[in-house]
Design a protein around this motif. Sequence first.
Motif: not given
Length: 56
Positions: A4-9, A26-34
């Motif tokens: 789980t990834l918790r981000l600020s507003e 957003k899932q694709e962006l986060v997956r690629d960034a990680v």
Amino acid sequence: MAWTLRLSEDEEAALSAQAAVEGRSKQELVRDAVRTYITRHKTWDDYLSDDSVVYG
């Protein structure tokens, strides 16, 4: 693997805006960034394999 990834507003809004600009989820962006982060900061010599590993 699940996590789980918790981000600020503000971070969530920036991620949503970036996803809209790139036309990706957003899932694709986060997956690629990680994946990029892990690849750049890995400390092991090789990826895991089926070979046995013996520690001293």
